[in-house]
Design a protein around this motif. Structure first.
Motif, PDB file in Angstrom:
ATOM      1  N   GLU A 527       0.799  -1.215   0.000  1.00 10.22           N
ATOM      2  CA  GLU A 527       0.000   0.000   0.000  1.00 10.22           C
ATOM      3  C   GLU A 527       0.835   1.269   0.000  1.00 10.22           C
ATOM      4  OE1 GLU A 527      -2.693  -0.397   3.283  1.00 10.22           O
ATOM      5  OE2 GLU A 527      -3.842  -2.013   2.329  1.00 10.22           O
ATOM      6  N   VAL A 528       2.136   1.141  -0.212  1.00 10.97           N
ATOM      7  CA  VAL A 528       2.996   2.323  -0.299  1.00 10.97           C
ATOM      8  C   VAL A 528       3.585   2.387  -1.705  1.00 10.97           C
ATOM      9  CG1 VAL A 528       3.557   2.203   2.148  1.00 10.97           C
ATOM     10  CG2 VAL A 528       5.077   1.103   0.487  1.00 10.97           C
ATOM     11  N   PRO A 529       4.038   3.557  -2.143  1.00 12.72           N
ATOM     12  CA  PRO A 529       4.701   3.634  -3.452  1.00 12.72           C
ATOM     13  C   PRO A 529       5.905   2.691  -3.489  1.00 12.72           C
ATOM     14  CG  PRO A 529       4.225   5.821  -2.596  1.00 12.72           C
ATOM     15  CD  PRO A 529       3.938   4.870  -1.479  1.00 12.72           C
ATOM     16  N   ALA A 530       6.196   2.153  -4.650  1.00 14.72           N
ATOM     17  CA  ALA A 530       7.277   1.168  -4.784  1.00 14.72           C
ATOM     18  C   ALA A 530       8.604   1.702  -4.263  1.00 14.72           C
ATOM     19  CB  ALA A 530       7.413   0.746  -6.246  1.00 14.72           C
ATOM     20  N   GLU A 531       8.851   3.001  -4.459  1.00  7.17           N
ATOM     21  CA  GLU A 531      10.127   3.563  -4.033  1.00  7.17           C
ATOM     22  C   GLU A 531      10.215   3.747  -2.520  1.00  7.17           C
ATOM     23  OE1 GLU A 531       7.498   7.027  -5.440  1.00  7.17           O
ATOM     24  OE2 GLU A 531       7.982   4.966  -6.064  1.00  7.17           O
ATOM     25  N   GLN A 532       9.155   3.372  -1.779  1.00 11.18           N
ATOM     26  CA  GLN A 532       9.177   3.480  -0.323  1.00 11.18           C
ATOM     27  C   GLN A 532       9.028   2.132   0.370  1.00 11.18           C
ATOM     28  OE1 GLN A 532       6.522   6.504   1.221  1.00 11.18           O
ATOM     29  NE2 GLN A 532       7.033   7.943  -0.425  1.00 11.18           N
ATOM     30  N   ILE A 533       9.132   1.056  -0.369  1.00  9.69           N
ATOM     31  CA  ILE A 533       9.000  -0.275   0.235  1.00  9.69           C
ATOM     32  C   ILE A 533       9.991  -0.457   1.373  1.00  9.69           C
ATOM     33  CG2 ILE A 533       9.324  -2.753  -0.191  1.00  9.69           C
ATOM     34  CD1 ILE A 533       8.164  -2.284  -3.006  1.00  9.69           C
ATOM     35  N   TYR A 534      11.203   0.047   1.199  1.00  8.99           N
ATOM     36  CA  TYR A 534      12.244  -0.158   2.211  1.00  8.99           C
ATOM     37  C   TYR A 534      11.892   0.447   3.570  1.00  8.99           C
ATOM     38  CZ  TYR A 534      13.837   4.718   1.899  1.00  8.99           C
ATOM     39  OH  TYR A 534      13.907   6.086   1.962  1.00  8.99           O
ATOM     40  N   LYS A 535      10.940   1.375   3.601  1.00 10.10           N
ATOM     41  CA  LYS A 535      10.546   1.998   4.862  1.00 10.10           C
ATOM     42  C   LYS A 535       9.646   1.100   5.713  1.00 10.10           C
ATOM     43  CE  LYS A 535      10.935   6.786   3.262  1.00 10.10           C
ATOM     44  NZ  LYS A 535      10.236   8.094   3.084  1.00 10.10           N
ATOM     45  N   SER A 536       9.107   0.038   5.125  1.00 12.13           N
ATOM     46  CA  SER A 536       8.291  -0.902   5.899  1.00 12.13           C
ATOM     47  C   SER A 536       9.185  -1.639   6.880  1.00 12.13           C
ATOM     48  CB  SER A 536       7.590  -1.890   4.969  1.00 12.13           C
ATOM     49  OG  SER A 536       6.667  -1.232   4.128  1.00 12.13           O
ATOM     50  N   GLN A 537       8.659  -1.888   8.070  1.00 10.47           N
ATOM     51  CA  GLN A 537       9.451  -2.524   9.116  1.00 10.47           C
ATOM     52  C   GLN A 537       8.663  -3.644   9.786  1.00 10.47           C
ATOM     53  OE1 GLN A 537      11.061   0.343  11.848  1.00 10.47           O
ATOM     54  NE2 GLN A 537      12.086   1.508  10.254  1.00 10.47           N
ATOM     55  N   VAL A 538       9.409  -4.558  10.387  1.00 13.19           N
ATOM     56  CA  VAL A 538       8.798  -5.675  11.107  1.00 13.19           C
ATOM     57  C   VAL A 538       8.302  -5.195  12.459  1.00 13.19           C
ATOM     58  CG1 VAL A 538       9.252  -7.899  12.205  1.00 13.19           C
ATOM     59  CG2 VAL A 538      10.161  -7.413   9.916  1.00 13.19           C
ATOM     60  N   ARG A 539       7.016  -5.453  12.707  1.00 16.30           N
ATOM     61  CA  ARG A 539       6.441  -5.114  14.012  1.00 16.30           C
ATOM     62  C   ARG A 539       6.553  -6.278  14.993  1.00 16.30           C
ATOM     63  NH1 ARG A 539       0.689  -1.871  13.722  1.00 16.30           N
ATOM     64  NH2 ARG A 539       1.560   0.237  13.654  1.00 16.30           N
ATOM     65  N   SER A 540       6.342  -7.482  14.476  1.00 20.38           N
ATOM     66  CA  SER A 540       6.457  -8.658  15.345  1.00 20.38           C
ATOM     67  C   SER A 540       6.706  -9.893  14.497  1.00 20.38           C
ATOM     68  CB  SER A 540       5.194  -8.841  16.210  1.00 20.38           C
ATOM     69  OG  SER A 540       4.041  -9.017  15.404  1.00 20.38           O
ATOM     70  N   THR A 541       7.306 -10.898  15.147  1.00 21.45           N
ATOM     71  CA  THR A 541       7.615 -12.165  14.501  1.00 21.45           C
ATOM     72  C   THR A 541       7.089 -13.285  15.380  1.00 21.45           C
ATOM     73  OG1 THR A 541       9.660 -11.175  13.624  1.00 21.45           O
ATOM     74  CG2 THR A 541       9.467 -13.576  13.527  1.00 21.45           C
ATOM     75  N   TRP A 542       6.515 -14.301  14.725  1.00 20.77           N
ATOM     76  CA  TRP A 542       5.856 -15.392  15.449  1.00 20.77           C
ATOM     77  C   TRP A 542       6.337 -16.739  14.915  1.00 20.77           C
ATOM     78  CZ3 TRP A 542       1.555 -14.174  18.840  1.00 20.77           C
ATOM     79  CH2 TRP A 542       1.267 -12.796  18.883  1.00 20.77           C
ATOM     80  N   ILE A 543       6.562 -17.684  15.798  1.00 19.38           N
ATOM     81  CA  ILE A 543       6.893 -19.057  15.410  1.00 19.38           C
ATOM     82  C   ILE A 543       5.989 -19.997  16.207  1.00 19.38           C
ATOM     83  CG2 ILE A 543       8.646 -20.872  15.409  1.00 19.38           C
ATOM     84  CD1 ILE A 543      10.755 -18.777  14.947  1.00 19.38           C
ATOM     85  N   ASP A 544       5.319 -20.878  15.482  1.00 23.87           N
ATOM     86  CA  ASP A 544       4.369 -21.816  16.111  1.00 23.87           C
ATOM     87  C   ASP A 544       3.362 -21.075  16.988  1.00 23.87           C
ATOM     88  OD1 ASP A 544       5.452 -24.127  14.954  1.00 23.87           O
ATOM     89  OD2 ASP A 544       6.962 -24.308  16.528  1.00 23.87           O
ATOM     90  N   GLY A 545       2.927 -19.913  16.506  1.00 24.84           N
ATOM     91  CA  GLY A 545       1.896 -19.164  17.213  1.00 24.84           C
ATOM     92  C   GLY A 545       2.385 -18.414  18.437  1.00 24.84           C
ATOM     93  N   GLN A 546       3.698 -18.411  18.701  1.00 18.45           N
ATOM     94  CA  GLN A 546       4.255 -17.693  19.840  1.00 18.45           C
ATOM     95  C   GLN A 546       5.053 -16.494  19.347  1.00 18.45           C
ATOM     96  OE1 GLN A 546       3.662 -18.663  23.119  1.00 18.45           O
ATOM     97  NE2 GLN A 546       2.280 -20.148  22.133  1.00 18.45           N
ATOM     98  N   CYS A 547       4.868 -15.369  19.993  1.00 18.59           N
ATOM     99  CA  CYS A 547       5.595 -14.163  19.606  1.00 18.59           C
ATOM    100  C   CYS A 547       7.048 -14.284  20.072  1.00 18.59           C
ATOM    101  CB  CYS A 547       4.950 -12.923  20.209  1.00 18.59           C
ATOM    102  SG  CYS A 547       5.700 -11.375  19.651  1.00 18.59           S
ATOM    103  N   VAL A 548       7.986 -14.252  19.124  1.00 13.78           N
ATOM    104  CA  VAL A 548       9.405 -14.387  19.453  1.00 13.78           C
ATOM    105  C   VAL A 548      10.153 -13.074  19.267  1.00 13.78           C
ATOM    106  CG1 VAL A 548       9.521 -16.859  18.980  1.00 13.78           C
ATOM    107  CG2 VAL A 548       9.852 -15.232  17.090  1.00 13.78           C
ATOM    108  N   TYR A 549       9.479 -12.071  18.713  1.00 13.65           N
ATOM    109  CA  TYR A 549      10.044 -10.728  18.614  1.00 13.65           C
ATOM    110  C   TYR A 549       8.904  -9.738  18.524  1.00 13.65           C
ATOM    111  CZ  TYR A 549      11.774  -6.399  16.652  1.00 13.65           C
ATOM    112  OH  TYR A 549      12.021  -5.066  16.446  1.00 13.65           O
ATOM    113  N   ARG A 550       9.047  -8.644  19.265  1.00 12.99           N
ATOM    114  CA  ARG A 550       8.079  -7.547  19.185  1.00 12.99           C
ATOM    115  C   ARG A 550       8.857  -6.240  19.204  1.00 12.99           C
ATOM    116  NH1 ARG A 550       2.904  -8.113  20.428  1.00 12.99           N
ATOM    117  NH2 ARG A 550       3.357  -9.866  21.821  1.00 12.99           N
TER     118      ARG A 550
END
Length: 561
Positions: A527-550
């Motif tokens: 949903e952002v212009p192609a030249e701004q894709i790099y600005k997207s960031q990871v908010r959280s990461t999950w493995i087997d339904g458990q949050c391993v990074y926030r």
């Protein structure tokens, strides 16, 4: 599904691992797996006060990223050693070395890496730069791409490298005018110093692996293929390090390990590789860790003129030379080895960067197919800097996956100054022809080769889509025809690499029955212009339904409808 979900992701879009994202859908999780992907109205019946509701707030939910070619232990240990990856100039590099040596007076050797070739004339730093700040202890520092080693005079002296030392068949010693070693060693010549550096202890290797895991989870990476599971810095095998991490309950990600093919040996290696594969299988955790791949280094890299080319490199005046790079293994032997490995059920992971290396690797797979028939071994070629037009369509024909490192596919100093001016004319416009390969219908996987370059899949996706680095006024490398769509590159980082890792029935998709290995990305890169894709960031990461990074700035989720 008839019971309430334990976790629900709502109020965003869902990239399922292929195609366009689903808007106004909810992903429901039970017992570590995706139990359903439903529209908002349907999902309401499976959410109650006990459900942990993750409000995506417009973010994108995607399968956890997987890296198809990465070196976590070397990357992690370098972060714990003399780490030069953040230095932006020669002076910063020298200052970092001096500071590290001063802070660690007890170390007999100063080791580490991360220096960038484009900071130095000809891509080759001199020993004298280190001698000025560390004259009395040996120093050995790997380049960012790990195809060159920078040593000071004391390290060269201890290794016995002099003007009389011949270049090994698979490498080169940079020399001063009088023939004495200048300080940089390429490819096989690196081993002259590495043979006498302190061996990596298991404890330190484990610390590096866990450091890398933490950093990679913060980038949304929930699985990878380790492209060099053994033969790292004196360690006979890193398999023991992974197995220890598993036994101690510290390995969170899913790992497929690639056993290293020693190019000075032959078929006699295979029984030992089978034994290591069976040792991993005996752990009975194939969804977490396996060793069914063999990595073969077919050639070197273009920056030091060791990538194997069909036509010769040019000199600084633009004239053809006699150098066509180095094939570490002859085409005939490569076909023999790959046929034997394929017969034993191994996947072969090729380092193939020059067009001759790519051709030799594809020919080897063709020989294996002719001898053994079709298989589900899922061979793949990594890097693919130059691929001849005649070979681009062969990936589909041979059922070979194109393993892309997209972050390299743009104009930058190392390419523009150390590579393109010396490339044969036929290769000038054929750098990283990802769009051309994708247009044939070939399978794609994506990775980083970290610590060679950033492991961040969103940065890699930005380059794959734009072929221009962020905030750069350059033109797309190779033209717009080589650009990939965002959905194609995100599929390569998720379902594509899951396929390569033989985990495509476990992960890489958001669909009923798949592991809830997930990443939340904001803003939604679709949903952002192609030249701004790099600005997207990871908010959280999950493995087997458990949050391993926030992300640190995110509040804990509230259990509410």
């Amino acid at each position: 599904m008839s019971v309430a979900a334990q976790v629900a992701f709502r109020n965003g879009s869902i990239f399922t691992g292929s195609g366009q994202p689903l808007a106004n859908h909810v992903a429901l999780v039970n017992d570590g797996k995706i139990s359903a992907v439903l529209d908002e109205a349907q999902a309401a019946a499976f959410i109650n006060d006990a459900t942990e509701v993750i409000d995506l707030d417009g973010a994108l939910l995607a399968p956890g990223f997987q890296d198809s070619h990465i070196h976590p232990v070397s990357g992690g240990t370098e972060l714990l050693q003399c780490n030069l990856s953040e230095a932006d100039s020669v002076q910063e590099v020298v200052d970092t070395i001096a500071a590290y040596a001063a802070a660690n007076p007890e170390l007999e050797w100063i080791v580490g890496g991360g220096w960038s070739m484009d900071h130095y004339a000809g891509g080759a730093p001199l020993a004298s730069l280190i001698d000025a700040v560390v004259p009395d202890r040996p120093v050995a520092l790997a380049s960012r791409d790990h195809h060159s080693l920078w040593a000071n005079s004391e390290a060269l002296r201890r290794a016995g490298i002099t003007a009389a030392t011949a270049d090994p068949a698979d490498g080169r010693i940079e020399r001063l005018e009088d023939g004495s070693p200048a300080g940089t060693l390429h490819e096989g010549a690196m081993g002259l110093v590495e043979a006498i550096t302190p061996e990596l202890t298991e404890d330190f290797a484990l610390a590096g692996l866990l450091k890398a895991q933490d950093d990679l989870l913060a980038q949304g990476i929930t699985g990878w293929q380790d492209a060099m599971i053994n033969e790292y810095n004196g360690a006979d095998s890193l398999a023991a390090v992974y197995q220890r991490a598993l036994a101690e309950g510290n390995l969170k990600v899913r790992v497929r390990g690639a056993q290293w093919w020693k190019r000075d040996q032959g078929l006699e290696q295979i029984p030992g590789m089978i034994a290591l594969r069976e040792q991993a299988a005996a752990l009975e955790m194939p969804e977490r860790y396996s060793l069914g791949t063999v990595k073969i280094m077919v050639d070197g890299i273009a920056e030091n003129f060791t990538a194997a080319m069909i036509e010769p490199y040019r000199d600084k005046c633009g004239h053809a030379t006699e150098n066509k790079g180095i094939s570490f293994i002859s085409a005939e032997d490569l076909a023999t080895y790959v046929t034997a490995l394929d017969k034993e059920g191994f996947q072969v992971h090729f380092h193939a960067l020059g067009d001759r290396a790519v051709r030799d690797a594809l020919d080897a797979v063709a020989a294996a197919r002719a001898a053994n028939g079709p298989s589900d071994n899922r061979h793949h070629l990594a890097h693919l800097q130059i691929v001849s037009q005649a070979d681009a369509a062969r990936f589909v024909e041979l059922d070979v996956t194109a393993n892309l490192q997209p972050l390299w596919a743009c104009h930058e100093d190392q390419l523009d100054e150390l590579t393109l001016p010396f490339m044969p004319h036929s290769a000038q416009d054929r750098q990283y022809p990802f769009g051309e390969i994708a247009a044939t219908g070939a399978r794609l996987a994506a990775g980083s080769d970290w610590p060679v370059s950033s492991a961040n899949p969103l940065e890699g996706s930005h380059i794959a889509v734009n072929r221009i680095s962020p905030e750069n006024q350059s033109v797309p490398l190779g033209g717009e025809a080589q650009c990939l769509s965002l959905k194609a590159i995100l599929a390569a980082y998720t379902s594509g690499t899951a396929y390569v890792n033989h985990l495509d029935e476990v992960s890489g998709h958001i669909a009923e029955g798949f592991a809830a290995d997930l990443v939340v990305v904001f803003p939604n890169p679709f949903e952002v212009p192609a030249e701004q894709i790099y600005k997207s960031q990871v908010r959280s990461t999950w493995i087997d339904g458990q949050c391993v990074y926030r992300a640190a700035d995110l509040p804990e989720p509230v259990n509410a409808r």
